[in-house]
Design an enzyme around this catalytic site. Structure first.
Site, mmCIF file in Angstrom:
data_model
loop_
_atom_site.group_PDB
_atom_site.id
_atom_site.type_symbol
_atom_site.label_atom_id
_atom_site.label_comp_id
_atom_site.label_asym_id
_atom_site.label_seq_id
_atom_site.Cartn_x
_atom_site.Cartn_y
_atom_site.Cartn_z
ATOM 1 N N GLU A 169 0.858 -1.183 0.000
ATOM 2 C CA GLU A 169 0.000 0.000 0.000
ATOM 3 C C GLU A 169 0.898 1.239 0.000
ATOM 4 O O GLU A 169 2.129 1.141 0.055
ATOM 5 C CB GLU A 169 -0.948 -0.061 1.200
ATOM 6 C CG GLU A 169 -1.740 -1.382 1.170
ATOM 7 C CD GLU A 169 -3.104 -1.337 1.839
ATOM 8 O OE1 GLU A 169 -3.630 -0.239 2.069
ATOM 9 O OE2 GLU A 169 -3.647 -2.420 2.109
ATOM 10 N N ARG A 174 -3.740 11.312 -13.779
ATOM 11 C CA ARG A 174 -4.744 10.249 -13.700
ATOM 12 C C ARG A 174 -4.943 9.732 -12.272
ATOM 13 O O ARG A 174 -5.811 8.901 -12.033
ATOM 14 C CB ARG A 174 -4.335 9.070 -14.605
ATOM 15 C CG ARG A 174 -4.380 9.402 -16.093
ATOM 16 C CD ARG A 174 -4.299 8.121 -16.932
ATOM 17 N NE ARG A 174 -2.998 7.472 -16.833
ATOM 18 C CZ ARG A 174 -1.950 7.748 -17.613
ATOM 19 N NH1 ARG A 174 -2.041 8.673 -18.544
ATOM 20 N NH2 ARG A 174 -0.809 7.105 -17.462
ATOM 21 N N ASN A 195 -6.182 -2.653 0.174
ATOM 22 C CA ASN A 195 -7.247 -3.401 0.818
ATOM 23 C C ASN A 195 -7.272 -3.234 2.345
ATOM 24 O O ASN A 195 -8.327 -3.221 2.954
ATOM 25 C CB ASN A 195 -7.094 -4.882 0.458
ATOM 26 C CG ASN A 195 -8.445 -5.566 0.341
ATOM 27 O OD1 ASN A 195 -9.483 -4.911 0.412
ATOM 28 N ND2 ASN A 195 -8.421 -6.870 0.179
ATOM 29 N N ARG A 218 -11.735 -7.991 -5.194
ATOM 30 C CA ARG A 218 -10.920 -7.841 -3.979
ATOM 31 C C ARG A 218 -11.783 -8.158 -2.764
ATOM 32 O O ARG A 218 -12.982 -7.876 -2.749
ATOM 33 C CB ARG A 218 -10.368 -6.410 -3.857
ATOM 34 C CG ARG A 218 -9.439 -5.997 -5.002
ATOM 35 C CD ARG A 218 -8.201 -6.886 -5.115
ATOM 36 N NE ARG A 218 -7.354 -6.872 -3.936
ATOM 37 C CZ ARG A 218 -6.377 -5.994 -3.728
ATOM 38 N NH1 ARG A 218 -6.121 -5.057 -4.607
ATOM 39 N NH2 ARG A 218 -5.639 -6.044 -2.633
#
Ligand code: ZN
Length: 328
Positions: free
Chosen positions: A3, A155, A199, A318
């Site tokens: 992450e 983006r 997640n 996920r």
């Protein structure tokens, strides 16, 4: 997948090891020979992260040229150094591996600085005066211009670690989530809505906010979303310092947490959790991985706050974890 806190930590580590130095850049595996040839012999002038993207800036003759790296599911950097002070400060070990988890390597033999032989398929090797960094298994590894870097960044959503002090970034996140009927749980994983959340942070931030991850983004009020952003800033910046994700408050860990006590104490945690904890001894001051989260990978175990079994569901490929009672 690592992450955002891991990628920021890598950016800091690489800056500490190499910034200002002229590097020898190679591709021991051979797949990045052409890219390495563009970078080698140039000075590293920047090392930044935005979400899960890592950008290393090299002072190439004309302009700054960037190496863009995305670790993806399997990528990791391995570092080795001569043990000089700022290197040890940066990575905590003379030899360490940082990918989804961070591990000091056992072969950190003290002694004269010897550049280790590349292990496995090393896509990129950065070699400086005091250290070497090897990149294995990235999803993306390419040389880009400043303009191309700007296009990648355009983006991406705002990054709580990078933009955590910006009210405008907070406002953009809140507005973006509220524009869509897509669930807030899915939007938190969308790198164009918010960058760097994976997640674990997704599950944990929504639990801490008491928000049902399946609720459409536009039905979550502004104040709550602002608080989710603020909490992610705190949690993810803590992750950068700690080198691990910890979202539980001290009083909610262990068998004395209100929900665990209500469910019957340590026995309610089940043999898997206890075995996991025995396998993973932690240094003083650290938090056991099994105690670090409220809901992530705790499906079936009692919620730390209310004792209700934690729920699990596959959403968009996920796995989502949440407490159906605390999050409504
Ligand atoms: Zn609960």
């Amino acid at each position: 997948m690592p992450e955002g806190h891991t990628v920021h930590r890598l950016a800091r580590t690489l800056a500490g090891l190499f910034e200002g130095e002229t590097l020898t850049v190679t591709s021991p595996q051979g797949r990045f020979d052409a890219g390495a040839a563009l970078l080698t012999g140039h000075r590293l002038v920047a090392s930044e992260a935005w979400g899960k993207q890592l950008f290393l800036g090299f002072a190439a003759p004309a302009d700054v040229t960037w190496l863009r790296v995305h670790l993806g599911l399997y990528g990791a950097w391995t570092f080795a150094s001569d043990g000089s002070a700022d290197v040890v400060h940066a990575i905590g070990a003379p030899r360490a591996r940082i990918g989804e988890t961070e591990t000091p390597l056992a072969d950190a033999a003290a002694g004269p600085w010897a550049v280790p032989v590349p292990r496995g398929a090393v896509r990129v090797r950065l070699l400086g005066a005091h250290a070497v960094a090897d990149l294995n298994g990235p999803t993306a590894c390419e040389v880009i211009t400043a303009q191309e870097k700007a296009a990648v960044e355009a983006r991406l959503g705002r990054d709580p670690i990078r933009h955590g002090d910006s009210d405008a970034a907070r406002g953009e996140f809140v507005a973006r989530v509220r524009r869509s009927r897509v669930s807030v749980g899915q939007q938190l994983m969308d790198q164009s809505a918010i960058a760097g959340v994976g997640n674990i942070y997704r599950a944990e931030a929504l639990f801490r906010a008491g928000v049902d991850p399946l609720r459409p983004g536009r039905d979550v009020d502004e104040t709550t979303l602002g608080e989710v952003w603020d909490d992610l800033v705190t949690l993810m910046r803590d992750g950068v310092v700690r080198g691990a994700i910890v979202t539980t408050r001290p009083e909610d860990r262990g068998p004395d947490a209100p929900g665990i006590r209500a469910a019957g104490g340590l026995a309610a945690l089940g043999p898997t959790t206890r075995r996991h904890e025995r396998r993973a001894p932690v240094p003083p001051g650290a938090v056991l991985r099994a105690e670090s989260f409220y809901v992530y990978q705790r499906d079936g175990l009692p919620c730390r706050l209310c004792g209700t079994p934690v729920l699990v569901k596959d959403v968009g490929g996920r796995t989502l974890y949440w407490c159906g009672s605390c999050q409504s």
